[in-house]
Design an enzyme around this catalytic site. Structure first.
Site, PDB file in Angstrom:
ATOM      1  N   SER A   1       0.799  -1.231   0.000  1.00 33.51           N
ATOM      2  CA  SER A   1       0.000   0.000   0.000  1.00 33.51           C
ATOM      3  C   SER A   1       0.830   1.279   0.000  1.00 33.51           C
ATOM      4  O   SER A   1       0.345   2.331  -0.414  1.00 33.51           O
ATOM      5  CB  SER A   1      -0.928   0.013   1.219  1.00 33.51           C
ATOM      6  OG  SER A   1      -0.176  -0.122   2.412  1.00 33.51           O
TER       7      SER A   1
ATOM      8  N   GLU B   1      -3.616   7.887  13.869  1.00 29.30           N
ATOM      9  CA  GLU B   1      -2.708   6.789  14.195  1.00 29.30           C
ATOM     10  C   GLU B   1      -2.095   6.124  12.973  1.00 29.30           C
ATOM     11  O   GLU B   1      -1.474   5.076  13.084  1.00 29.30           O
ATOM     12  CB  GLU B   1      -3.455   5.731  15.030  1.00 29.30           C
ATOM     13  CG  GLU B   1      -3.918   6.265  16.376  1.00 29.30           C
ATOM     14  CD  GLU B   1      -4.617   5.204  17.202  1.00 29.30           C
ATOM     15  OE1 GLU B   1      -4.764   4.074  16.703  1.00 29.30           O
ATOM     16  OE2 GLU B   1      -5.018   5.508  18.339  1.00 29.30           O
TER      17      GLU B   1
ATOM     18  N   HIS C   1       1.019   5.008   6.136  1.00 26.91           N
ATOM     19  CA  HIS C   1       0.560   5.431   4.819  1.00 26.91           C
ATOM     20  C   HIS C   1       0.799   6.927   4.596  1.00 26.91           C
ATOM     21  O   HIS C   1       1.041   7.668   5.550  1.00 26.91           O
ATOM     22  CB  HIS C   1      -0.904   5.048   4.635  1.00 26.91           C
ATOM     23  CG  HIS C   1      -1.108   3.576   4.744  1.00 26.91           C
ATOM     24  ND1 HIS C   1      -1.628   2.976   5.874  1.00 26.91           N
ATOM     25  CD2 HIS C   1      -0.818   2.566   3.887  1.00 26.91           C
ATOM     26  CE1 HIS C   1      -1.666   1.660   5.705  1.00 26.91           C
ATOM     27  NE2 HIS C   1      -1.169   1.385   4.506  1.00 26.91           N
TER      28      HIS C   1
END
Length: 277
Positions: free
Chosen positions: A60, A243, A247
C-alpha cells in the site's frame, strides 16, 4: 524445302530449357530479399515505437489509491510518473495489504510476469506486510521465504530480458518520547540489501532516505506526510485519523517519489534517460 527448313532451324540459337526456371528463381530470390528487408524495417520501427514499461510491485505504500479526488492517501508509485518523460510507461501493480507471499499466491506476480518484455523494469518493494506474524497468508520469515520470494522476482524478471530493481521499505513515523526515530522493519530491509548484493541487483535504500525525510520534518511536522486528520477535517474521514504513521499523504508520497527518482538518477541504468532532469 525440307532441307532448307532443317538448315534454318539448326542455325537458330538452341533453347536453354533451364533459362525460364533460372530467371524465375532469381526473381523470386530478389523479391524474397526485398520483402525480408521491408519486414525487418517494419519490425524495427515497431520495436522503436513500443515504449519500455516500469512495473511497480509492492504494498500500500506504493499502490494507487481509489477516488483520488476525495481520498487524501497516495502511494509513492502513484505519483512517480510525474518524474518521468513521455517515452516510458509506469504500470503500478502494487496492491494494498500484500506481502511477497500473497502477491505471488494471489497471481498478481503471474500477471506482471506475463506482461514483461525485453527492456522493461520492475520496481520491487515489500516488507510491511511480510511482518504480519498473525496472518499465515501474508507472513514470511525474512531469511527464508521473504528472501526466496525476492530472488524469484529477480530471476523471472531477468528471464524476460527486463531489469529488476530492489527498494527497501519506506520507514514508518515512529518517534519515541525523546524524538528518536525507531526502525520497525527488523531484518526485512537488511535481507533486501543482502539479496541485492548477492544477485547484483540495483538497490535503492528507501528506508534510509525516508528516515532522513522523517527526521527533517521532525516528530510533529512529520504528521503532514502521513494521514493525521481531526474528525470532520476532510469529508473522506468521518472520524478522526491520528494513528496512521505508515501510509502517505499527497505531500508525503510526492516527496518519496522524488527521492526514488533522484536515487535512480545516480545509477548506471538506461532508465536514467527517462527521468526528468
Amino acid at each position: 524445302m525440307k532441307s532448307q527448313l532443317t538448315t534454318s532451324l539448326s542455325m537458330q540459337t538452341p533453347i536453354n530449357k533451364n533459362a525460364i526456371p533460372y530467371m524465375t528463381t532469381n526473381k523470386l530470390k530478389s523479391l524474397y530479399m526485398k520483402w525480408t528487408i521491408v519486414l525487418f524495417m517494419l519490425l524495427s520501427l515497431n520495436c522503436l515505437a513500443q515504449k519500455p514499461t516500469i512495473y511497480g510491485i509492492g504494498d500500500s505504500t506504493m499502490a494507487n489509491k481509489v477516488k483520488p479526488e476525495e481520498n487524501p492517501e497516495r502511494g509513492w508509485g502513484q505519483l512517480f510518473p510525474m518524474f518521468l518523460t513521455d517515452n516510458i510507461k509506469f504500470d503500478n501493480r502494487a496492491v494494498n495489504g500484500r506481502s511477497t507471499r500473497s502477491f505471488i499466491n494471489e497471481k498478481f506476480w503471474e500477471s506482471v510476469y506475463k506482461s514483461l518484455k525485453k527492456g522493461d523494469y520492475v520496481f520491487i518493494q515489500f516488507g510491511h506486510n511480510d511482518q504480519k506474524e498473525k496472518d499465515s497468508t501474508r507472513y514470511t520469515n525474512p531469511h527464508t521465504a521473504y528472501r526466496h520470494n525476492l530472488i524469484r522476482f529477480i530471476n523471472e524478471t531477468r528471464e524476460k530480458g527486463a531489469t529488476p530493481i530492489l527498494f527497501s521499505s519506506i520507514c514508518r513515523r515512529n518517534f519515541n518520547e525523546n524524538g528518536v526515530l525507531i526502525p520497525t522493519h527488523g531484518d526485512y530491509t537488511l535481507e533486501t540489501r543482502l539479496v541485492a548484493q548477492e544477485y547484483n541487483v540495483p538497490f535503492i535504500d528507501m528506508e534510509y532516505y525516508t528516515e532522513l525525510l522523517e527526521q527533517k520534518y521532525g516528530p510533529e511536522k512529520s504528521k503532514k506526510i502521513h494521514l493525521h486528520f481531526a474528525a470532520g477535517e476532510i469529508p473522506y474521514y468521518k472520524n478522526e485519523k491520528h494513528e496512521d504513521d505508515t501510509h502517505l499523504s499527497v505531500e508525503g508520497a510526492t516527496a518519496i517519489a522524488k527521492i526514488a527518482a533522484e536515487e535512480l538518477k545516480k545509477t548506471k541504468l538506461d532508465l536514467v534517460q527517462y527521468i526528468k532532469k
